[in-house]
Design a protein around this motif. Sequence first.
Motif, PDB file in Angstrom:
ATOM      1  N   ALA A  30      -2.120   8.934   1.387  1.00 35.12           N
ATOM      2  CA  ALA A  30      -2.917   9.526   0.713  1.00 35.12           C
ATOM      3  C   ALA A  30      -2.990  10.757   1.578  1.00 35.12           C
ATOM      4  CB  ALA A  30      -4.591   8.624   0.162  1.00 35.12           C
ATOM      5  N   ASP A  31      -3.291  11.133   2.380  1.00 34.26           N
ATOM      6  CA  ASP A  31      -3.288  12.600   3.239  1.00 34.26           C
ATOM      7  C   ASP A  31      -2.384  12.758   2.104  1.00 34.26           C
ATOM      8  OD1 ASP A  31      -4.926  13.980   5.092  1.00 34.26           O
ATOM      9  OD2 ASP A  31      -2.798  13.601   5.588  1.00 34.26           O
TER      10      ASP A  31
ATOM     11  N   GLY B 236      -3.671   9.822  12.730  1.00 36.60           N
ATOM     12  CA  GLY B 236      -5.258   9.327  12.979  1.00 36.60           C
ATOM     13  C   GLY B 236      -5.689   9.093  14.391  1.00 36.60           C
TER      14      GLY B 236
ATOM     15  N   GLU C 100      -4.418   4.934   3.463  1.00 32.39           N
ATOM     16  CA  GLU C 100      -4.841   6.153   4.008  1.00 32.39           C
ATOM     17  C   GLU C 100      -4.219   7.135   3.727  1.00 32.39           C
ATOM     18  OE1 GLU C 100      -9.473   4.671   4.487  1.00 32.39           O
ATOM     19  OE2 GLU C 100      -7.755   4.311   5.838  1.00 32.39           O
TER      20      GLU C 100
ATOM     21  N   VAL D 236       1.186   3.706  -2.746  1.00 34.53           N
ATOM     22  CA  VAL D 236       0.607   5.319  -3.387  1.00 34.53           C
ATOM     23  C   VAL D 236       1.409   6.005  -3.189  1.00 34.53           C
ATOM     24  CG1 VAL D 236      -0.618   6.871  -1.663  1.00 34.53           C
ATOM     25  CG2 VAL D 236      -1.098   5.388  -1.554  1.00 34.53           C
TER      26      VAL D 236
ATOM     27  N   GLU E  30      -2.465  13.991  -0.802  1.00 34.72           N
ATOM     28  CA  GLU E  30      -3.674  15.231  -1.041  1.00 34.72           C
ATOM     29  C   GLU E  30      -3.273  16.612  -1.442  1.00 34.72           C
ATOM     30  OE1 GLU E  30      -7.241  16.283  -2.671  1.00 34.72           O
ATOM     31  OE2 GLU E  30      -6.368  14.073  -2.144  1.00 34.72           O
TER      32      GLU E  30
ATOM     33  N   GLN F  12       0.732  -1.342  -0.067  1.00 33.38           N
ATOM     34  CA  GLN F  12      -0.388   0.035  -0.164  1.00 33.38           C
ATOM     35  C   GLN F  12       1.160   1.297  -0.057  1.00 33.38           C
ATOM     36  OE1 GLN F  12      -2.946   0.106   3.513  1.00 33.38           O
ATOM     37  NE2 GLN F  12      -3.552  -2.035   2.300  1.00 33.38           N
TER      38      GLN F  12
ATOM     39  N   TRP G 245      -7.432   3.408  10.716  1.00 33.27           N
ATOM     40  CA  TRP G 245      -6.546   3.628   9.408  1.00 33.27           C
ATOM     41  C   TRP G 245      -5.597   2.934   8.228  1.00 33.27           C
ATOM     42  CZ3 TRP G 245      -6.843   8.453   7.204  1.00 33.27           C
ATOM     43  CH2 TRP G 245      -7.801   9.690   7.903  1.00 33.27           C
ATOM     44  N   THR G 246      -5.815   2.880   7.613  1.00 37.15           N
ATOM     45  CA  THR G 246      -4.507   2.116   6.713  1.00 37.15           C
ATOM     46  C   THR G 246      -3.434   2.633   5.963  1.00 37.15           C
ATOM     47  OG1 THR G 246      -5.439   2.344   4.082  1.00 37.15           O
ATOM     48  CG2 THR G 246      -6.467   0.462   5.363  1.00 37.15           C
TER      49      THR G 246
END
Length: 158
Positions: free
Chosen positions: A91-92, A79, A88, A29, A95, A25, A84-85
């Motif tokens: 990706a934060d 988080g 994620e 990302v 972003e 993951q 939370w993965t």
Amino acid sequence: MKTLFFVLILVLIPANAAAASSKSQFLAVHNAARVALRLPPLAWDRRIARYAATYAWRRRGDCELRHSGGPYGENIFWGSGGAWTAAEAAADWVEERRQYSYKSNSCADGQQCGHYTQIVWRETTRMGCAKVVCDGGKGVFVICNYDPPGNYVGERPY
């Protein structure tokens, strides 16, 4: 003895599977953000991942967003809750690209974009990350380290 061996196998397989899933993951990302800019992908480095895991384990007790001060570039994330993965959290950081202006090589006023610029730092080639659920349900702490580090003042990431 056989029973103990099989119990150990059953306990270790899910942990290793979860670690492999997190690794995939994190890489997916990060490298998607890099591919969008035609940058070479980052490679997973076990030594850097061990460094990240050691530091994450130290943070699990207080879950404070405090940098390690180590030799690598570094992104940290917290988080609330334990769900939370790795994807994620990463990706934060990605972003933040919306807050970054290549033209001015800066973040929008009052915004953060340094996590993103570290991810897309051209000279960075290797990374390692870790995620821990903090004691007492305080949340999740995630750290990714990068080598060579980036985010040098006045330099563009790519």
